[in-house]
Design a protein around this motif. Sequence first.
Motif, PDB file in Angstrom:
ATOM      1  N   PRO A  44     -60.834  32.183  17.649  1.00 13.53           N
ATOM      2  CA  PRO A  44     -60.922  33.653  17.672  1.00 13.53           C
ATOM      3  C   PRO A  44     -61.298  34.159  19.062  1.00 13.53           C
ATOM      4  N   ASP A  45     -61.029  35.433  19.313  1.00  7.32           N
ATOM      5  CA  ASP A  45     -61.350  36.047  20.604  1.00  7.32           C
ATOM      6  C   ASP A  45     -62.843  35.976  20.902  1.00  7.32           C
ATOM      7  N   GLN A  46     -63.687  36.055  19.875  1.00  9.85           N
ATOM      8  CA  GLN A  46     -65.123  36.000  20.082  1.00  9.85           C
ATOM      9  C   GLN A  46     -65.531  34.695  20.766  1.00  9.85           C
ATOM     10  N   PHE A  47     -64.842  33.615  20.438  1.00  8.80           N
ATOM     11  CA  PHE A  47     -65.144  32.339  21.071  1.00  8.80           C
ATOM     12  C   PHE A  47     -64.873  32.412  22.572  1.00  8.80           C
ATOM     13  N   TRP A  48     -63.713  32.932  22.950  1.00  8.25           N
ATOM     14  CA  TRP A  48     -63.318  32.970  24.354  1.00  8.25           C
ATOM     15  C   TRP A  48     -64.138  33.973  25.156  1.00  8.25           C
ATOM     16  N   LEU A  49     -64.665  34.989  24.485  1.00  4.70           N
ATOM     17  CA  LEU A  49     -65.483  36.001  25.179  1.00  4.70           C
ATOM     18  C   LEU A  49     -66.963  35.626  25.188  1.00  4.70           C
ATOM     19  N   GLY A  50     -67.305  34.490  24.594  1.00  5.54           N
ATOM     20  CA  GLY A  50     -68.690  34.026  24.592  1.00  5.54           C
ATOM     21  C   GLY A  50     -69.560  34.757  23.591  1.00  5.54           C
ATOM     22  N   GLU A  51     -68.968  35.372  22.604  1.00  4.02           N
ATOM     23  CA  GLU A  51     -69.724  36.126  21.615  1.00  4.02           C
ATOM     24  C   GLU A  51     -70.018  35.319  20.359  1.00  4.02           C
ATOM     25  N   ALA A  52     -69.424  34.182  20.231  1.00  2.00           N
ATOM     26  CA  ALA A  52     -69.603  33.380  19.019  1.00  2.00           C
ATOM     27  C   ALA A  52     -70.795  32.473  19.120  1.00  2.00           C
TER      28      ALA A  52
END
Length: 86
Positions: free
Chosen positions: A78-86
């Motif tokens: 998911p995008d959250q992983f790549w944005l460091g939000e996960a």
Amino acid sequence: MTSQPIELSEDLLGKLQQLLPENQQLLLAFAEFLLERQMRSLPDNTSVEVAPSPRQQRVLGLHQGMGWMSDDFNAPLPDQFWLGEA
């Protein structure tokens, strides 16, 4: 007195030859672990002659069934992983 190590070696080799190949591989790995631990525990000024070990043959299927992979292993992250939000 000098015949004891020879008898021990022959006894050990006889038992080793009776083991299945995968158990022989495990025993070899354990012997290498013990040798490495022994070498680390020796003082720096102590020298011990160690014969180089022959190249080990890989054993196909030695750890078969011991691992698993998630069904979604190849799914996009998911995008959250790549944005460091996960």
